[in-house]
Enzyme design. Structure first.
Site, PDB file in Angstrom:
ATOM      1  N   ALA A 204      -6.678  -9.264 -12.713  1.00 14.51           N
ATOM      2  CA  ALA A 204      -5.717  -9.594 -11.648  1.00 14.51           C
ATOM      3  C   ALA A 204      -5.064 -10.937 -11.948  1.00 14.51           C
ATOM      4  O   ALA A 204      -5.625 -11.758 -12.691  1.00 14.51           O
ATOM      5  CB  ALA A 204      -6.443  -9.663 -10.299  1.00 14.51           C
TER       6      ALA A 204
ATOM      7  N   ASN B  60       0.843  -1.209   0.000  1.00  9.91           N
ATOM      8  CA  ASN B  60       0.000   0.000   0.000  1.00  9.91           C
ATOM      9  C   ASN B  60       0.877   1.257   0.000  1.00  9.91           C
ATOM     10  O   ASN B  60       0.751   2.103   0.910  1.00  9.91           O
ATOM     11  CB  ASN B  60      -0.876   0.009   1.268  1.00  9.91           C
ATOM     12  CG  ASN B  60      -2.327  -0.234   0.934  1.00  9.91           C
ATOM     13  OD1 ASN B  60      -2.836   0.274  -0.059  1.00  9.91           O
ATOM     14  ND2 ASN B  60      -3.008  -0.993   1.782  1.00  9.91           N
TER      15      ASN B  60
ATOM     16  N   ASP C   2      -8.067  -2.352  -0.937  1.00  6.61           N
ATOM     17  CA  ASP C   2      -8.361  -3.053   0.333  1.00  6.61           C
ATOM     18  C   ASP C   2      -9.508  -4.041   0.143  1.00  6.61           C
ATOM     19  O   ASP C   2      -9.493  -5.138   0.701  1.00  6.61           O
ATOM     20  CB  ASP C   2      -8.743  -2.049   1.429  1.00  6.61           C
ATOM     21  CG  ASP C   2      -7.752  -0.892   1.514  1.00  6.61           C
ATOM     22  OD1 ASP C   2      -6.546  -1.170   1.399  1.00  6.61           O
ATOM     23  OD2 ASP C   2      -8.195   0.255   1.676  1.00  6.61           O
TER      24      ASP C   2
HETATM   25  O1  KDG Z   1      -6.555   2.210   0.885  1.00  9.27           O
HETATM   26  C1  KDG Z   1      -7.363   3.283   1.310  1.00  9.27           C
HETATM   27  C2  KDG Z   1      -6.561   4.132   2.213  1.00  9.27           C
HETATM   28  O2  KDG Z   1      -5.529   4.732   1.485  1.00  9.27           O
HETATM   29  C3  KDG Z   1      -7.344   5.234   2.868  1.00  9.27           C
HETATM   30  O3  KDG Z   1      -8.429   4.720   3.578  1.00  9.27           O
HETATM   31  C4  KDG Z   1      -6.500   6.087   3.767  1.00  9.27           C
HETATM   32  O4  KDG Z   1      -5.477   4.483   5.179  1.00  9.27           O
HETATM   33  C5  KDG Z   1      -5.368   5.395   4.414  1.00  9.27           C
HETATM   34  C6  KDG Z   1      -4.036   5.824   4.035  1.00  9.27           C
HETATM   35  O5  KDG Z   1      -3.145   5.713   4.873  1.00  9.27           O
HETATM   36  O6  KDG Z   1      -3.834   6.258   2.902  1.00  9.27           O
END
Ligand code: KDG
Length: 318
Positions: A231, A166, A260
């Site tokens: 995917a 992420n 997510d």
């Molecule tokens: O994946 C979604 C998230 O990016 C958002 O809810 C905000 O948790 C977050 C982040 O740190 O960017």
């Protein structure tokens, strides 16, 4: 006792009612967000018991997050309320040029005080999977230690780990991304990421090319989210890659929350022992639904809805 355990920062999200620079936006809709919270909501809607470890402030936003978690049927017993810190907030901005911008107001937040002592060893009893993202360790030194503790605790207890880097370039400088994230990647059983993250970490968009780098240590399964291209899942031991086509929603607002939702869909199938194709299909479906609304998780489906949509594979003879 939980099926899945995760930790991270929940935030209140303000989504602009109109496009354009935020200084000209007069109204916003309020939502609850946070990568691991989104993941937890998605799995709870599908029927799993999820433990979500976090801290919120003793403020209105903390209360709003707790109330939203309860409304989703999500367990709140692992949420600590901290009277000395505030709940984090973030804003989206739609300029009409690609994905929205995000602005965080989270430095020194309650969740950034999450630390290694939050994970009591008994919490891992009976857990089938621990989910970690690359956001949490970047929030503070203690969050980094908490993430380490999570991964080490899972390993010691023989619990599978899913990891999604992420990557948020507002939280980490680009040149440090690969070095930092690889320390977590190597401790995961399932690695979930999108194509640009794959490229940032491994210098390639070809899953098969990653196999040699992860040989011996690290994940046995590499799942690549390709957005409008579907995917793939690659068995890093056996070498086989399976691919599924995307779901195309008829309405599109923004992509935040899709990754997510995808992770939760894939992990749900993985924990049920579904074939990889079916797990990818559910991931794609949930990710696509997430893009149809302004909040991160509101559009995620319930179990009955994925069943009605034909996404639950029928076993032979059933
Ligand atoms: O994946 C979604 C998230 O990016 C958002 O809810 C905000 O948790 C977050 C982040 O740190 O960017």
């Amino acid at each position: 006792m939980f099926d899945v355990l995760t930790c991270g920062e929940p935030m209140v999200l303000f989504s602009p009612a109109t496009p354009g620079p935020l200084r000209h936006v007069a109204s916003f809709t309020k939502h609850v967000a946070g990568a691991e919270l989104n993941f937890s909501v998605a799995l709870t809607r599908l029927g799993l018991r999820v433990g979500y470890l976090t801290h919120v402030g003793e403020d209105e936003f903390g209360r709003y997050i707790l109330a939203s978690m309860r409304a989703e049927g999500l367990d709140t017993s692992l949420v600590t309320t901290d009277p000395s810190r505030r709940t984090g907030v973030y804003f989206k901005e739609h300029r009409g040029l690609g994905d929205p911008q995000v602005y965080y107001y989270r430095e020194g937040s309650a969740a950034s005080a999450l630390g290694p002592t939050d994970l009591r060893p008994d919490l891992l009893a009976g857990v089938r999977l621990v989910h970690v993202t690359g956001i949490t360790p970047l929030l503070s030194e203690s969050c980094w230690q908490a993430t380490d503790q999570f991964l080490d605790g899972a390993k010691a207890a023989g619990v599978a780990v899913s990891f999604d880097p992420n990557i948020r370039l507002k939280l980490i400088p680009r040149p440090r991304v690969a070095e930092v994230m690889m320390t977590f990647v190597r401790r995961a059983s399932v690695l979930l990421l999108n194509e640009s993250e794959l490229e940032m970490l491994f210098g390639t968009r070809r899953p098969a090319a990653v196999r040699s780098e992860l040989k011996g240590a690290g994940p046995s399964l590499l799942v690549v989210k390709r957005g409008a291209d579907g995917a793939t899942a690659t068995d890093l031991r056996g070498g086989k890659t399976v691919e599924v086509a995307p779901f195309r929603p008829t309405r599109y607002v923004d992509p935040v929350g899709a990754g997510d939702g995808f992770d939760a869909g894939f992990i749900f199938g993985y924990l049920q022992g579904w074939p990889l194709e079916d797990s990818l299909r559910l991931g794609n479906h949930i990710g696509a639904l997430a893009t149809t609304v302004a909040g991160d998780y509101e559009a995620y489906p319930l179990y009955g809805e994925i069943d009605a949509a034909g996404l639950v594979p029928r076993r032979a003879g059933s």
